[in-house]
Enzyme design. Sequence first.
Site, PDB file in Angstrom:
ATOM      1  N   GLU A 162      45.211  28.929  42.212  1.00  0.00           N
ATOM      2  CA  GLU A 162      44.746  28.780  40.895  1.00  0.00           C
ATOM      3  C   GLU A 162      45.034  30.194  39.836  1.00  0.00           C
ATOM      4  O   GLU A 162      44.705  30.886  40.530  1.00  0.00           O
ATOM      5  CB  GLU A 162      43.381  28.264  40.699  1.00  0.00           C
ATOM      6  CG  GLU A 162      43.013  28.020  39.209  1.00  0.00           C
ATOM      7  CD  GLU A 162      43.806  26.991  38.447  1.00  0.00           C
ATOM      8  OE1 GLU A 162      44.085  25.940  39.074  1.00  0.00           O
ATOM      9  OE2 GLU A 162      44.349  27.302  37.534  1.00  0.00           O
ATOM     10  N   LYS A 217      50.173  34.322  45.038  1.00  0.00           N
ATOM     11  CA  LYS A 217      48.813  34.331  44.205  1.00  0.00           C
ATOM     12  C   LYS A 217      48.205  35.707  44.259  1.00  0.00           C
ATOM     13  O   LYS A 217      47.865  36.695  43.395  1.00  0.00           O
ATOM     14  CB  LYS A 217      47.798  33.634  44.905  1.00  0.00           C
ATOM     15  CG  LYS A 217      46.276  33.516  44.332  1.00  0.00           C
ATOM     16  CD  LYS A 217      46.335  33.403  42.839  1.00  0.00           C
ATOM     17  CE  LYS A 217      45.048  33.928  42.251  1.00  0.00           C
ATOM     18  NZ  LYS A 217      44.753  33.683  40.657  1.00  0.00           N
ATOM     19  N   CYS A 273      38.189  38.594  41.413  1.00  0.00           N
ATOM     20  CA  CYS A 273      39.361  38.520  41.916  1.00  0.00           C
ATOM     21  C   CYS A 273      40.184  39.723  42.341  1.00  0.00           C
ATOM     22  O   CYS A 273      40.760  39.817  43.082  1.00  0.00           O
ATOM     23  CB  CYS A 273      40.155  37.445  41.096  1.00  0.00           C
ATOM     24  SG  CYS A 273      39.566  35.827  41.245  1.00  0.00           S
TER      25      CYS A 273
HETATM   26  P1  NAD Z   1      32.560  30.373  43.351  1.00  0.00           P
HETATM   27  O1  NAD Z   1      31.654  31.360  44.288  1.00  0.00           O
HETATM   28  O2  NAD Z   1      32.200  30.416  42.094  1.00  0.00           O
HETATM   29  O3  NAD Z   1      32.275  28.911  44.211  1.00  0.00           O
HETATM   30  C1  NAD Z   1      32.683  28.809  45.205  1.00  0.00           C
HETATM   31  C2  NAD Z   1      31.490  27.515  45.496  1.00  0.00           C
HETATM   32  O4  NAD Z   1      32.001  26.952  47.145  1.00  0.00           O
HETATM   33  C3  NAD Z   1      30.156  27.949  45.564  1.00  0.00           C
HETATM   34  O5  NAD Z   1      29.247  26.706  44.833  1.00  0.00           O
HETATM   35  C4  NAD Z   1      29.573  27.792  47.187  1.00  0.00           C
HETATM   36  O6  NAD Z   1      28.430  27.088  47.358  1.00  0.00           O
HETATM   37  C5  NAD Z   1      30.492  26.778  47.690  1.00  0.00           C
HETATM   38  N1  NAD Z   1      30.874  26.550  49.080  1.00  0.00           N
HETATM   39  C6  NAD Z   1      30.990  27.588  49.732  1.00  0.00           C
HETATM   40  N2  NAD Z   1      31.532  26.878  51.426  1.00  0.00           N
HETATM   41  C7  NAD Z   1      31.180  25.966  51.295  1.00  0.00           C
HETATM   42  C8  NAD Z   1      31.127  24.891  52.058  1.00  0.00           C
HETATM   43  N3  NAD Z   1      31.357  24.959  53.283  1.00  0.00           N
HETATM   44  N4  NAD Z   1      30.890  23.314  51.728  1.00  0.00           N
HETATM   45  C9  NAD Z   1      30.750  23.002  50.422  1.00  0.00           C
HETATM   46  N5  NAD Z   1      30.896  24.158  49.472  1.00  0.00           N
HETATM   47  C10 NAD Z   1      30.953  25.254  49.842  1.00  0.00           C
HETATM   48  O7  NAD Z   1      34.091  30.699  43.716  1.00  0.00           O
HETATM   49  P2  NAD Z   1      35.220  30.710  42.625  1.00  0.00           P
HETATM   50  O8  NAD Z   1      35.098  31.859  41.593  1.00  0.00           O
HETATM   51  O9  NAD Z   1      35.046  29.291  42.096  1.00  0.00           O
HETATM   52  O10 NAD Z   1      36.236  31.107  43.389  1.00  0.00           O
HETATM   53  C11 NAD Z   1      36.796  30.243  44.565  1.00  0.00           C
HETATM   54  C12 NAD Z   1      38.135  30.564  45.114  1.00  0.00           C
HETATM   55  O11 NAD Z   1      38.949  30.614  43.879  1.00  0.00           O
HETATM   56  C13 NAD Z   1      38.125  31.981  45.572  1.00  0.00           C
HETATM   57  O12 NAD Z   1      39.082  31.916  46.598  1.00  0.00           O
HETATM   58  C14 NAD Z   1      38.579  32.786  44.340  1.00  0.00           C
HETATM   59  O13 NAD Z   1      39.260  34.022  45.048  1.00  0.00           O
HETATM   60  C15 NAD Z   1      39.741  31.872  43.847  1.00  0.00           C
HETATM   61  N6  NAD Z   1      40.042  32.028  42.593  1.00  0.00           N
HETATM   62  C16 NAD Z   1      38.967  32.317  41.496  1.00  0.00           C
HETATM   63  C17 NAD Z   1      39.425  32.412  40.227  1.00  0.00           C
HETATM   64  C18 NAD Z   1      38.237  32.926  39.339  1.00  0.00           C
HETATM   65  O14 NAD Z   1      38.345  33.160  38.126  1.00  0.00           O
HETATM   66  N7  NAD Z   1      36.844  32.772  39.598  1.00  0.00           N
HETATM   67  C19 NAD Z   1      40.467  32.492  39.765  1.00  0.00           C
HETATM   68  C20 NAD Z   1      41.487  31.984  40.798  1.00  0.00           C
HETATM   69  C21 NAD Z   1      41.281  31.866  42.093  1.00  0.00           C
HETATM   70  C1  UDX Z   2      42.077  37.009  36.920  1.00  0.00           C
HETATM   71  C2  UDX Z   2      43.635  36.670  36.570  1.00  0.00           C
HETATM   72  O1  UDX Z   2      43.955  37.146  35.193  1.00  0.00           O
HETATM   73  C3  UDX Z   2      43.855  35.285  36.795  1.00  0.00           C
HETATM   74  O2  UDX Z   2      45.115  34.850  36.671  1.00  0.00           O
HETATM   75  C4  UDX Z   2      43.200  34.847  38.176  1.00  0.00           C
HETATM   76  O3  UDX Z   2      43.302  33.625  38.429  1.00  0.00           O
HETATM   77  C5  UDX Z   2      41.948  35.452  38.308  1.00  0.00           C
HETATM   78  O4  UDX Z   2      41.691  36.947  38.121  1.00  0.00           O
HETATM   79  P1  UDX Z   2      39.979  36.882  35.534  1.00  0.00           P
HETATM   80  O5  UDX Z   2      39.424  37.951  36.546  1.00  0.00           O
HETATM   81  O6  UDX Z   2      39.113  35.725  35.401  1.00  0.00           O
HETATM   82  O7  UDX Z   2      41.366  36.600  35.923  1.00  0.00           O
HETATM   83  O8  UDX Z   2      40.073  37.518  34.094  1.00  0.00           O
HETATM   84  P2  UDX Z   2      41.100  38.661  33.424  1.00  0.00           P
HETATM   85  O9  UDX Z   2      41.361  38.212  31.948  1.00  0.00           O
HETATM   86  O10 UDX Z   2      42.247  38.881  34.272  1.00  0.00           O
HETATM   87  O11 UDX Z   2      40.296  40.111  33.500  1.00  0.00           O
HETATM   88  C6  UDX Z   2      39.894  40.859  34.350  1.00  0.00           C
HETATM   89  C7  UDX Z   2      39.414  42.052  34.071  1.00  0.00           C
HETATM   90  O12 UDX Z   2      40.306  43.104  33.769  1.00  0.00           O
HETATM   91  C8  UDX Z   2      38.160  42.084  33.113  1.00  0.00           C
HETATM   92  O13 UDX Z   2      37.127  42.844  33.293  1.00  0.00           O
HETATM   93  C9  UDX Z   2      38.874  42.236  31.608  1.00  0.00           C
HETATM   94  O14 UDX Z   2      38.011  42.961  30.745  1.00  0.00           O
HETATM   95  C10 UDX Z   2      39.876  43.445  32.329  1.00  0.00           C
HETATM   96  N1  UDX Z   2      40.998  43.651  31.697  1.00  0.00           N
HETATM   97  C11 UDX Z   2      41.960  42.663  31.254  1.00  0.00           C
HETATM   98  C12 UDX Z   2      41.188  44.794  30.887  1.00  0.00           C
HETATM   99  O15 UDX Z   2      40.407  45.804  31.042  1.00  0.00           O
HETATM  100  N2  UDX Z   2      42.393  45.014  30.296  1.00  0.00           N
HETATM  101  C13 UDX Z   2      43.313  44.139  29.912  1.00  0.00           C
HETATM  102  O16 UDX Z   2      44.220  44.421  29.123  1.00  0.00           O
HETATM  103  C14 UDX Z   2      43.135  42.759  30.404  1.00  0.00           C
END
Ligand code: NAD
Ligand code: UDX
Length: 459
Positions: A162, A217, A273
């Site tokens: 994602e 990713k 991330c």
């Molecule tokens: P998060 O911590 O917000 O959510 C994860 C959820 O999974 C939690 O609610 C937790 O309770 C649940 N969980 C854990 N183990 C479980 C199990 N065995 N059964 C059922 N539920 C379970 O995490 P997130 O930010 O949504 O990230 C999830 C993944 O997506 C990570 O690998 C992260 O690196 C990736 N990712 C995150 C972002 C972002 O912006 N947050 C963007 C892209 C990819």
């Molecule tokens: C990032 C990636 O952008 C996204 O594609 C991936 O799926 C998850 O990780 P996120 O961490 O949610 O997303 O936000 P992002 O907008 O990337 O910002 C990350 C951090 O960088 C923030 O603290 C933001 O303030 C900082 N940032 C971003 C800067 O300091 N300068 C910039 O120009 C852009």
Amino acid sequence: MKITKICCIGAGYVGGPTMAVIANKNPHIKVTIVDINQARIDAWNDPDASNLPIYEPGLAEIVEETRGKNLFFSTEIDKAIDESEMIFISVNTPTKTYGKGKGMAADLKYVELCARNIADVATTDKIIVEKSTLPVRTAQAIKSILDNTGSDVKFDILSNPEFLAEGTAIQDLLNPDRVLIGGESEDAIESLASIYGSWVPEHQILKTNVWSSELSKLTANAFLAQRISSINAISELCEKTEANVDEVAKAIGMDSRIGPKFLKSSVGFGGSCFQKDILNLVYIARSYNLHAVADYWEQVIILNDHQKRRFADHLISTLYNTVSGKKIGFLGWAFKKDTNDTRESAAIYVADHLLNEQANIAVYDPKVSNEKMQSDLNHLNTRTEEENSKLVQATKTPYEALKGAHAVAIMTEWDEFKTYDWKKIYSEMKKPAFIFDGRNILDKSEMENMGFEYSSIGQ
Ligand code: NAD
Ligand code: UDX
């Protein structure tokens, strides 16, 4: 395989918004998001959509439109797994805090638990989709667990990382630059592609092998973070040379080969991330003895830590080398605007550094509670919970946080910060009144005309 029921394990920042959009765009598919965290599921089911566990612009509207029709939130994990043809794994993959790879490698225990849970429960063939960000070659481990159940259920594994960013998740999901699907089985790939095909043009759905998808990713996040560390490195040089980092960023960003995005100098990147994924990349490179590769990417993190530290050091040295007993007002605690997420936020580390110097910190963030701030600080284990709660307090309004303060530190770029009555704030602060703008969002000459001592990043 015709998909009529989807299960997503993990109702977090990725699972929630992603599945809400998939369900919204595919009314013929029943989507059930499951989680072990009952409180989180209850919040997703709260009739008042302003109480959802995640704040994202546009999310509440989509959930309200879709929930109870073909979008469901539940803790009945086994039931949802069993009845679905396609299962997304969207659980957290944090940096390991123990054992081999501590502080570097991704902790895959939650992913493995999901695989074992699916293996235990499944009675019909399933497509398993890795939505979590995973080290390259994780699909092999998942496949091995699923293929050794002793039953004749068939599993296809796809990687579908994602790319949404928090704060713009819904827009990113509705208009993705690309959707990436890595897999072996063409049928499985087509089943997933057809779900995205409900709203994403076909040419934007990219199909690769599993390993390329997994590694893309980590690489995308490493490249994005690298741009921020690159411009932040230049910001320090700007401060020594009277160049202005925002002008430099604009000048280089107009080169179409460089492009204007992700060149905003700041107090340092945060979020769940970037750091985690780069540390993981570094760990993987080292595990293959690719030390030059590992050192190259590690520098992105080293520079980011340096940027947070030098912001705090600059604040202390400007305040006559001591912040002991002084009130410092923080604007913002979230790692970026338009989210309530605070994971790895620069504010936490800057606060911790100032607290070591015995500062008192009052924080205003439009979406982050005092409880969350305390738990972020307590998690660092630098001092006792009592000390943290005595030294740091969230306020209900920005004016409370800044009244009587020696300095304002802007930690998050929330739009509303620009609209405050800065004349009133000036009149209520200790003099000289200092602003440390960690996001370069205020106008320097306007602030100086009001009487503030204003400093920002790279200017
Ligand atoms: P998060 O911590 O917000 O959510 C994860 C959820 O999974 C939690 O609610 C937790 O309770 C649940 N969980 C854990 N183990 C479980 C199990 N065995 N059964 C059922 N539920 C379970 O995490 P997130 O930010 O949504 O990230 C999830 C993944 O997506 C990570 O690998 C992260 O690196 C990736 N990712 C995150 C972002 C972002 O912006 N947050 C963007 C892209 C990819
Ligand atoms: C990032 C990636 O952008 C996204 O594609 C991936 O799926 C998850 O990780 P996120 O961490 O949610 O997303 O936000 P992002 O907008 O990337 O910002 C990350 C951090 O960088 C923030 O603290 C933001 O303030 C900082 N940032 C971003 C800067 O300091 N300068 C910039 O120009 C852009």
